[in-house]
Design a protein around this motif. Structure first.
Motif, PDB file in Angstrom:
ATOM      1  N   MET A  32      23.319   2.710  13.169  1.00 49.79           N
ATOM      2  CA  MET A  32      22.032   2.354  13.728  1.00 49.79           C
ATOM      3  C   MET A  32      22.683   1.797  15.005  1.00 49.79           C
ATOM      4  O   MET A  32      23.221   1.364  15.185  1.00 49.79           O
ATOM      5  N   ASP A  74      21.416   0.008  19.262  1.00 51.49           N
ATOM      6  CA  ASP A  74      21.022  -0.423  20.177  1.00 51.49           C
ATOM      7  C   ASP A  74      21.151  -0.217  21.484  1.00 51.49           C
ATOM      8  O   ASP A  74      22.572   0.035  21.974  1.00 51.49           O
ATOM      9  N   LYS A  81      17.790   0.085  17.064  1.00 54.20           N
ATOM     10  CA  LYS A  81      17.954   1.168  15.805  1.00 54.20           C
ATOM     11  C   LYS A  81      17.450   2.589  15.796  1.00 54.20           C
ATOM     12  O   LYS A  81      16.797   2.809  15.454  1.00 54.20           O
ATOM     13  N   TYR A 112      12.503  -1.030   9.551  1.00 51.78           N
ATOM     14  CA  TYR A 112      13.194  -1.317   9.136  1.00 51.78           C
ATOM     15  C   TYR A 112      13.412  -3.190   9.110  1.00 51.78           C
ATOM     16  O   TYR A 112      13.998  -3.713   9.142  1.00 51.78           O
TER      17      TYR A 112
END
Length: 342
Positions: free
Chosen positions: A142, A144, A186, A208
């Motif tokens: 995941m 960012d 995410k 999430y």
């Protein structure tokens, strides 16, 4: 290293229960919170050949796994086991979304989904041909991300007007510049070489807010795999994944023009953070017409993806119905305009 969770009441094996979110014993019904489960009831065993073989603490049978498996069940007694050594160090997930859809709920939801298939063969919709269903925690990275885009384009505006006996078309040209910064949080990409990437992408979105700090009891009673690709190896794929969102956002900022021609697009996406997570997926194997069809279900939301067989007879009937409807509409229009109905 094999990890098994023993019931403090009866000593039987416990597994994660998706409905209660606790460790549950199928024998006596006891349920325990994962956070407060005592270490004295966690049994671990080491094997000489930890790459492929583990010893089941329950019945003593050898548990054979491939090198990617991190949680499985004993083929002899059915006890759920977690392979702890494959979940430590660099292989330790940061977060997990636990299953909230039980096996029974998944099967019921899949049957309902099959019946909604308007163009699937009749036998596929009515038959109960589920060959197997497996709950798997699939490894994902995941990300960012931070993106910066600099755009140079030419936009046109067209004005048409009449002067005397002539109709004029006036085209004005405008230089368009954009300097945009975007953040994405995410963004998931599956890290298993066994899973179909397109199918995994279509299972989104997940909620999430339900991400929890990883603890091995969440895996008890389910299958799980470790990642085959690290976050750097999948960076190009996640960049490609967000490109469509970036281009869509850029287009939304350039409006009011008859046409837009891009002269230069400079888009740079950087990784800010990455997290190794496990996401819950039900894999469903459906036997129809001597072929096995594979479907996947989001283990949190119940969303189903896959390609069911298509009935060419139903497709022909559908097109025939559309053609007939169009013919009737045209005849009605002809009648209203003074023509005969037939």
């Amino acid at each position: 290293m094999v990890i098994q969770y023993k019931c403090p009441n009866c000593g039987d094996d416990m597994a994660f229960d998706s409905e209660s979110g606790k460790l549950s014993c199928h024998s006596c019904g006891r349920k325990d919170n994962i956070e407060s489960f005592k270490d004295e009831f966690i049994v671990t065993t080491f094997s000489e050949d930890e790459a492929k073989e583990y010893i089941c603490n329950n019945c003593g049978a050898v548990v054979i796994t491939d090198t990617d498996t991190t949680a499985t069940s004993c083929s002899f007694c059915g006890a759920g086991v977690v392979l702890g050594d494959r979940l430590s160090g660099a292989l330790a997930p940061a977060k997990v979304i636990p299953f909230t859809v039980s096996k029974e709920e998944a099967m019921d939801a899949f049957r309902k989904w099959c019946k909604n298939g308007r163009l699937t063969p009749r036998g596929f919709m009515t038959a109960d041909r589920i060959k197997g269903i497996t709950g798997i925690y699939v490894p994902f990275w995941m990300y960012d991300l931070e993106s910066a885009a600099k755009i140079n384009a030419v936009g046109t505006k067209v004005r048409t007007y009449t002067q005397g006996e002539y109709i004029y078309t006036e085209t004005s040209y405008y230089d368009v510049y954009r300097d945009i910064k975007m953040n994405y949080v995410k963004v998931p990409v599956d890290a298993s070489e066994k899973m179909n990437d397109e199918m995994m992408d279509k299972l989104e979105p997940y909620d999430y807010r339900s991400l929890k700090n990883f603890k091995t009891p969440y895996l008890a009673g389910y299958f799980a795999e470790k990642y085959n690709y690290n976050d750097d190896e999948l960076l190009s794929r996640v960049k490609s994944k967000v490109n469509s969102y970036i281009n869509s956002y850029i287009s939304s900022t350039i409006t009011g023009y008859a046409s837009v021609q891009y002269k230069n697009q400079d888009i740079e996406t950087k990784k800010k953070h990455s997290y190794y997570v496990l996401l819950p997926i039900w894999m469903i194997y459906y036997d129809y017409d001597k072929h096995e069809h594979t479907f996947a279900m989001n283990g949190q939301t119940g969303k189903v993806v896959g390609k069911p067989p298509i009935s060419f007879g139903k497709i022909a009937a559908w097109f025939g119905g559309v053609a007939s409807s169009t013919f009737i509409v045209l005849k009605l229009v002809s009648y209203l305009l003074g023509g005969g109905l037939w």
